[in-house]
Design an enzyme around this catalytic site. Structure first.
Site, mmCIF file in Angstrom:
data_model
loop_
_atom_site.group_PDB
_atom_site.id
_atom_site.type_symbol
_atom_site.label_atom_id
_atom_site.label_comp_id
_atom_site.label_asym_id
_atom_site.label_seq_id
_atom_site.Cartn_x
_atom_site.Cartn_y
_atom_site.Cartn_z
ATOM 1 N N LYS A 1 52.968 43.367 68.097
ATOM 2 C CA LYS A 1 52.377 42.371 68.560
ATOM 3 C C LYS A 1 51.137 42.397 68.955
ATOM 4 O O LYS A 1 50.571 41.724 68.823
ATOM 5 C CB LYS A 1 53.699 41.142 69.452
ATOM 6 C CG LYS A 1 54.768 40.596 68.951
ATOM 7 C CD LYS A 1 56.187 40.416 69.747
ATOM 8 C CE LYS A 1 57.453 39.592 69.052
ATOM 9 N NZ LYS A 1 57.955 39.139 71.003
ATOM 10 N N GLU B 1 68.414 47.178 68.536
ATOM 11 C CA GLU B 1 68.183 46.996 69.649
ATOM 12 C C GLU B 1 68.348 47.427 70.707
ATOM 13 O O GLU B 1 67.534 46.719 72.630
ATOM 14 C CB GLU B 1 67.028 45.371 69.095
ATOM 15 C CG GLU B 1 66.440 44.571 70.060
ATOM 16 C CD GLU B 1 65.549 43.714 69.401
ATOM 17 O OE1 GLU B 1 64.954 43.584 68.445
ATOM 18 O OE2 GLU B 1 66.469 42.393 69.167
ATOM 19 N N HIS C 1 76.475 54.084 44.527
ATOM 20 C CA HIS C 1 75.376 54.173 43.087
ATOM 21 C C HIS C 1 74.014 54.334 43.088
ATOM 22 O O HIS C 1 72.764 54.268 42.378
ATOM 23 C CB HIS C 1 75.492 53.247 41.917
ATOM 24 C CG HIS C 1 76.741 52.870 40.973
ATOM 25 N ND1 HIS C 1 77.102 54.051 40.089
ATOM 26 C CD2 HIS C 1 78.138 52.652 41.935
ATOM 27 C CE1 HIS C 1 78.582 53.359 39.741
ATOM 28 N NE2 HIS C 1 78.873 52.783 40.796
HETATM 29 O O1 PA5 Z 1 67.014 39.747 69.920
HETATM 30 C C1 PA5 Z 1 65.960 38.878 70.510
HETATM 31 O O2 PA5 Z 1 65.482 39.397 71.608
HETATM 32 C C2 PA5 Z 1 65.197 39.408 69.468
HETATM 33 O O3 PA5 Z 1 65.092 40.101 67.921
HETATM 34 C C3 PA5 Z 1 64.715 38.109 68.772
HETATM 35 O O4 PA5 Z 1 65.854 36.944 69.175
HETATM 36 C C4 PA5 Z 1 63.950 37.302 68.279
HETATM 37 O O5 PA5 Z 1 62.189 38.441 68.909
HETATM 38 C C5 PA5 Z 1 63.021 36.218 68.309
HETATM 39 O O6 PA5 Z 1 62.984 35.438 69.879
HETATM 40 P P1 PA5 Z 1 62.172 33.998 69.865
HETATM 41 O O7 PA5 Z 1 63.626 33.769 69.717
HETATM 42 O O8 PA5 Z 1 62.038 34.488 71.402
HETATM 43 O O9 PA5 Z 1 61.514 33.586 69.008
#
Ligand code: PA5
Length: 445
Positions: free
Chosen positions: A422, A287, A308
Site C-alpha cells: 500500500k 495472514e 488433472h
Molecule cells: O483480515 C484483514 O484484516 C484484512 O484482510 C482486511 O479485512 C482487508 O484488508 C480489508 O480491510 P478493510 O475492512 O479495512 O477494508
C-alpha cells in the site's frame, strides 16, 4: 458436526508427537481465553457465536429484507476479510446455476472492491445499467483503496439510476463505529449502517455483519449459521479435553507436520461449491501465520478438477506438502448414472450408482494414492452443505487458527506485512501525505 481424522498423517509423524502438544495447546487456549498474549485486543471472535443476540440478527434480517425487496442485484463491496467470508458461505450454499435461472429467489449477489481491474469494473457497471441494484459497502478501516474506488463508482451509478432517495435505502455500510471514510459517508448520506466490532479483525469477521448481512441478503438462514458456529464453539472450548477437541488436534498436527518439514498445507475439496471456503481459509491462515519469516504456506485445490492439473505435482513433486481434505458426507441432491444399452463410453459399471458414490471413490482413491506418494493427509468431514455445517466449519478453522498461531510463536491477529504494497502504491500514485515516499520511490525506478 465437524469431524477430524488425522490417522493418515501417522507414518509421517507419530501420534505421540501430536499428543506432546497437549500442554502447549492448553496454554494457548488459556491465553486466548484470558487475553494474555500478543493480539489480545483482537479476540472478539472467540465467543462471538454464543453472544450474538436475537435482536442483532433481527436487525440484520430486516435490512436484508429491504434490500431483497428493492433490488434485483446487490453488489457486495469489500476485500480480504471484508469479502471472503460472505462469498465463501454464499457460494457454498447457492445453486451453481442460480444466476442463469430466469426465476430468481432473490437478488443476484455480485462482488466488487476486491480488485482494481478496469475491465472488471467496467463490465460490472455495464451489467448494472438499467438494473435495480443496491450496494453493501464493507470496510473496517473505511479507507481501503480497492473498496473505496469501487464504492465511489457504484454509489454514483446507483444515485444516477435510482435517485438519491432510493439509493439511501439500498446502500448499506458495514464499517467502524467512529472512524474512516466509509463511516463519514454513511453518516453524511444517512445510510443504514452496521458496526464491525473493534476487537474482531477482518479475517475473523464472517460472523459479524461483514458476513451475516450479505448472507442474509442472499436468502440464507443466519440464525442457523450462527447456531452451527455456536455448537462448534462448545466442541472446541478450552474446557474440552485435548484428545476430543478437533481444533486443538488440527492445530497440533499441522504444527508438528511443519516442524517435520511439511511447509505447505493444501486444503482440498471434492465439491466445487467449497472453492471460496478455501479462499477464505487461505486468508485466515496465511495472514495469521505468515510472519517473522515463519508459517505454513496455505494453498488450495478443487478436486477432481485439479487432479488433472496439480495432481501430478502433489503425487510426485517435492515432498514438502500435506493435504487437509474437507469431505462433505451427504450431497443435497441425488443423481443416478443411467444405464446405456450400447455402453459405448464403457460406463455401465457405474450404472445405478449416484454421482456422489463415484466422487467418494475418487476421494478415497486420491487419499490412498497421495499418502502412498508421501503426502500426509488429514480429513475433515462435515455432514452436508447447509448453514449449520458451514457455520461450524468456519468457527472450527478460526479457533484452530488462534491456537495454531500461538503454537507457532507468532501474533496470529495482526497483519503488518499487508501495509508494504500500500505504501508503495500510494507513493507511486502521489497520494497526499506520501511526498517523501514518492520522491524515494521515483528515485528507484
Ligand atoms: O483480515 C484483514 O484484516 C484484512 O484482510 C482486511 O479485512 C482487508 O484488508 C480489508 O480491510 P478493510 O475492512 O479495512 O477494508
Amino acid at each position: 458436526m465437524v469431524q477430524l481424522n488425522i490417522e493418515k498423517t501417522f507414518g509421517f509423524i507419530t501420534k505421540e508427537s501430536v499428543n506432546a502438544y497437549e500442554a502447549d495447546v492448553m496454554a494457548a487456549q488459556e491465553a486466548l481465553e484470558k487475553g494474555t498474549r500478543p493480539g489480545n485486543d483482537f479476540l472478539g471472535w472467540l465467543h462471538l457465536p454464543s453472544s450474538i443476540t436475537k435482536e442483532h440478527l433481527n436487525d440484520l434480517k430486516a435490512t436484508a429484507q429491504t434490500l431483497r425487496e428493492n433490488c434485483e442485484v446487490v453488489v457486495v463491496a469489500g476485500i480480504g476479510g471484508s469479502y471472503l467470508g460472505a462469498r465463501a458461505v454464499i457460494e457454498a450454499l447457492s445453486n451453481s446455476f442460480a444466476w442463469l435461472q430466469e426465476q430468481k429467489d432473490g437478488p443476484v449477489i455480485l462482488y466488487a472492491g476486491h480488485n482494481i481491474g478496469e475491465d472488471y469494473l467496467y463490465e460490472l457497471t455495464q451489467y448494472l445499467k438499467g438494473k435495480k441494484f443496491g450496494v453493501i459497502n464493507i470496510s473496517k478501516s473505511g479507507t481501503t483503496t480497492e473498496t473505496a474506488l469501487a464504492f465511489r463508482l457504484l454509489k454514483k451509478q446507483c444515485e444516477d439510476q435510482r435517485g438519491k432517495e432510493m439509493a439511501r435505502k439500498v446502500i448499506v455500510a458495514v464499517t467502524d463505529a467512529r472512524k474512516g471514510a466509509a463511516r463519514v459517508t454513511a453518516d453524511n448520506e444517512g445510510y443504514k449502517s452496521f458496526i464491525i466490532p473493534d476487537n474482531v479483525g477482518g479475517r475473523f469477521s464472517v460472523l459479524t455483519p461483514v458476513g451475516l448481512l450479505p448472507i442474509a441478503v442472499a436468502g440464507y438462514d443466519i440464525e442457523k449459521l450462527v447456531a452451527g458456529a455456536a455448537a462448534m464453539e462448545k466442541c472446541c472450548g478450552a474446557d474440552v479435553p485435548f484428545a476430543e477437541n478437533p481444533a486443538a488436534i488440527y492445530a497440533a498436527t499441522r504444527n508438528e507436520l511443519y516442524r517435520q518439514g511439511k511447509k505447505i498445507e493444501i486444503l482440498v475439496n471434492f465439491n466445487p461449491k467449497l472453492h471460496y471456503v478455501s479462499e477464505w481459509w487461505k486468508q485466515l491462515y496465511g495472514e495469521s501465520e505468515g510472519k517473522d519469516n515463519k508459517g505454513i504456506f496455505p494453498a488450495a485445490v478443487d478436486f477432481s478438477t485439479d487432479l488433472h492439473s496439480m495432481g501430478q505435482w502433489i503425487q510426485e513433486g517435492e515432498r514438502t506438502i500435506y493435504e487437509t481434505v474437507i469431505s462433505v458426507e451427504h450431497p443435497n441432491h441425488r443423481l443416478e448414472v443411467p444405464t446405456d444399452a450400447e455402453n459405448l463410453d464403457g460406463l455401465n459399471f457405474l450404472a445405478g450408482k449416484h454421482v456422489d458414490e463415484v466422487n467418494k471413490m475418487a476421494e478415497l482413491g486420491t487419499q490412498l494414492a497421495h499418502v502412498d506418494g508421501g503426502v500426509p493427509n488429514m480429513r475433515i468431514v462435515i455432514p452436508t452443505l447447509n448453514e449449520e455445517s458451514i457455520g461450524g466449519l468456519l468457527y472450527f478453522f478460526e479457533k484452530a487458527c488462534g491456537i495454531s498461531g500461538y503454537l507457532l510463536g507468532v501474533n496470529p491477529f495482526n497483519q503488518p506485512g499487508v501495509e508494504a504494497y500500500k505504501k508503495n502504491m500510494f507513493a507511486l500514485l502521489n497520494k497526499p501525505g506520501y511526498e517523501a515516499e514518492s520522491k524515494a520511490i521515483q528515485a528507484r525506478l
